[in-house]
Design an enzyme around this catalytic site. Structure first.
Site, PDB file in Angstrom:
ATOM      1  N   SER A 157     -35.541   2.796  22.534  1.00  0.00           N
ATOM      2  CA  SER A 157     -34.223   2.194  22.738  1.00  0.00           C
ATOM      3  C   SER A 157     -33.905   1.206  21.623  1.00  0.00           C
ATOM      4  O   SER A 157     -33.923   1.582  20.456  1.00  0.00           O
ATOM      5  CB  SER A 157     -34.191   1.550  24.118  1.00  0.00           C
ATOM      6  OG  SER A 157     -32.876   1.512  24.558  1.00  0.00           O
ATOM      7  N   LYS A 166     -34.213   1.852  17.521  1.00  0.00           N
ATOM      8  CA  LYS A 166     -33.270   1.573  16.422  1.00  0.00           C
ATOM      9  C   LYS A 166     -34.037   0.813  15.340  1.00  0.00           C
ATOM     10  O   LYS A 166     -33.947   1.107  14.144  1.00  0.00           O
ATOM     11  CB  LYS A 166     -32.088   0.728  16.918  1.00  0.00           C
ATOM     12  CG  LYS A 166     -31.337   1.280  18.151  1.00  0.00           C
ATOM     13  CD  LYS A 166     -30.205   0.326  18.570  1.00  0.00           C
ATOM     14  CE  LYS A 166     -29.889   0.307  20.061  1.00  0.00           C
ATOM     15  NZ  LYS A 166     -29.226   1.430  20.629  1.00  0.00           N
ATOM     16  N   HIS A 209     -33.594   7.085  30.939  1.00  0.00           N
ATOM     17  CA  HIS A 209     -33.917   6.242  29.794  1.00  0.00           C
ATOM     18  C   HIS A 209     -35.313   5.643  29.978  1.00  0.00           C
ATOM     19  O   HIS A 209     -35.585   4.964  30.949  1.00  0.00           O
ATOM     20  CB  HIS A 209     -32.858   5.132  29.774  1.00  0.00           C
ATOM     21  CG  HIS A 209     -32.882   4.270  28.579  1.00  0.00           C
ATOM     22  ND1 HIS A 209     -32.600   4.744  27.320  1.00  0.00           N
ATOM     23  CD2 HIS A 209     -33.133   2.939  28.442  1.00  0.00           C
ATOM     24  CE1 HIS A 209     -32.668   3.737  26.462  1.00  0.00           C
ATOM     25  NE2 HIS A 209     -32.990   2.634  27.119  1.00  0.00           N
TER      26      HIS A 209
HETATM   27  C1  GTR Z   1     -28.920  -0.827  26.469  1.00  0.00           C
HETATM   28  C2  GTR Z   1     -28.160  -0.685  25.190  1.00  0.00           C
HETATM   29  C3  GTR Z   1     -28.768   0.377  24.355  1.00  0.00           C
HETATM   30  C4  GTR Z   1     -30.283   0.351  24.343  1.00  0.00           C
HETATM   31  C5  GTR Z   1     -30.896  -0.174  25.623  1.00  0.00           C
HETATM   32  C6  GTR Z   1     -32.357  -0.617  25.564  1.00  0.00           C
HETATM   33  O1  GTR Z   1     -28.366  -1.746  27.319  1.00  0.00           O
HETATM   34  O2  GTR Z   1     -26.840  -0.383  25.499  1.00  0.00           O
HETATM   35  O3  GTR Z   1     -28.241   0.326  23.054  1.00  0.00           O
HETATM   36  O4  GTR Z   1     -30.761  -0.335  23.246  1.00  0.00           O
HETATM   37  O5  GTR Z   1     -30.208  -1.223  26.136  1.00  0.00           O
HETATM   38  O6  GTR Z   1     -32.818  -1.217  24.600  1.00  0.00           O
HETATM   39  O7  GTR Z   1     -33.040  -0.376  26.548  1.00  0.00           O
END
Ligand code: GTR
Length: 385
Positions: A224, A228, A366
């Site tokens: 996540s 990046k 996720h």
């Molecule tokens: C979310 C965000 C994403 C991602 C995520 C994470 O809220 O919108 O870009 O980075 O967090 O890091 O789990």
């Protein structure tokens, strides 16, 4: 709660493939002056540096050029972790500029029973700090250290917020304020994602002092926001042999122009500390960005890139993550490296590996877990061994 948060947020978002705008991706092999890049050396000496600068300027910010020293102190050692499988160390990294210091901790495990040098994995942990004892006593699929050791990999991890707090008001407590001696960040200065990638590079500095580690075979991994940061870490630091971005989405592997799920508008308003203010200027006009994320992936070439998605994590735009990897292929090809070119995504719960690139899409939401690591370790086995 995630869904409610998303539905109640001000800006709309799109999960409908039919509503993805028509877009044309910028050509990674065309200089900004229009010159076509036609050789590997032109890529490495001209186009790649130009693109790096564009990503610094427009997305992640420029790291400071202030001179600093970094030193490492091993604060704790467990020589027989996991029944003798590995040695675990807690390490404190201290960065010094003039008389001022900034420290952050990390942990490193090296396999005991492997003859010769071992590859390693540096994980950018955006969730929590994993102290040495906890790593040994509480198995955690987010960072399955024992599995990595059993497969012959050394494993290191640090917690992002120890380097730069993951908070829009956290600047003063992080490495960026330390470098700037407390002054506010310039518009083009590095933001948190870059700072976390920089932290991974300092862990790599330490690994280069450990004779057992094969320093040319170190992967940087993140999930996540950490995913990046992992892509950008490997773009900025060519010592990393592999970047693995898991469910990284917008500002990571996913193409900004698809505006599917999380968009530039959403991400820059929710997490202004991750990106330069210039990136926010492209909210709702992604098609005007001179770059897109396939070119961030291309910056890692000719080294290896691994991207992973999960089918329910639409917020991260699995299609956009895959398409981005494929759109980096012309660069891999130019530098003489095979990579994924097949435009159809692989079937759910399967992996595709071509040359120096790999991809899988797993069922579920996720997250980073054992299934992802098993696929990724198979990829590392292929490209590193
Ligand atoms: C979310 C965000 C994403 C991602 C995520 C994470 O809220 O919108 O870009 O980075 O967090 O890091 O789990």
């Amino acid at each position: 709660p995630e869904l409610v948060k998303k539905l109640s947020a001000k800006r709309p978002f799109n999960y409908d493939e039919a509503k993805v705008p028509d877009y044309e991706l910028p050509d990674p092999l065309r200089m900004t002056d229009g010159t076509k890049v036609s050789s590997a050396s032109q890529w490495m000496t001209k186009r790649r540096p130009e693109l790096l600068e564009q990503f610094r300027e427009l997305v992640y910010g420029r790291r400071p050029d202030t001179a600093y020293q970094v030193s490492f102190e091993t604060t704790e050692t467990i020589e027989d972790a996991f029944d003798g499988l590995a040695t675990g160390r807690s390490v404190k990294a201290t960065v010094t500029i003039d008389q001022r210091t900034f420290s952050f901790p990390f942990v490193v495990f090296t396999p005991n029973r492997v003859a010769g040098k071992t590859p390693a994995v540096v994980a950018i942990n955006n969730r929590y700090f994993i102290p040495l004892e906890k790593a040994v006593s509480e198995p955690d699929p987010f960072w399955p250290v024992k599995t990595m050791l059993e497969r012959g990999y050394a494993a290191a991890t640090f917690y992002t917020s120890h380097v730069d707090p993951d908070n829009k008001n956290g600047y003063d407590d992080g490495i960026r304020a330390f470098f700037a001696d407390g002054k506010p960040p310039a518009d083009d200065a590095w933001r948190s994602l870059s700072a976390w990638g920089w932290g991974a590079s300092r862990v790599l500095d330490f690994l280069s002092t450990v004779s057992q580690i094969e320093i040319n075979r170190v992967a940087v991994v993140g999930h996540s926001r950490g995913g990046k940061a992992a892509i950008w870490a490997a773009a900025e630091d060519e010592r990393f042999a592999i970047a693995y971005s898991n469910n990284s989405g917008c500002g990571g592997a996913a193409l900004s122009r698809r505006a599917y799920g999380e968009t530039v508008a959403r991400i820059t308003s929710s997490f202004p500390h991750w990106f330069t203010p210039q990136f926010a200027e492209y909210a709702d006009r992604e098609d005007e960005l001179p770059i897109d994320q396939h070119e961030a992936i291309a910056l890692v070439a000719p080294r290896a890139v691994y991207v992973a998605s999960s089918d329910e994590d639409l917020w991260a735009d699995p299609r956009g993550e895959y398409a981005s990897l494929v759109a980096a292929a012309p660069v891999f090809e130019l530098v003489g490296i095979k990579s994924i070119t097949e435009e159809t995504m692989p079937p759910l719960n399967s992996q595709r590996i071509v040359g120096q690139t790999g991809y899988h899409i797993r069922s579920g939401g996720h997250g980073l877990g054992q299934v992802d690591w098993d696929f990724f370790i198979a990829f590392m086995d292929t490209v590193l061994k």
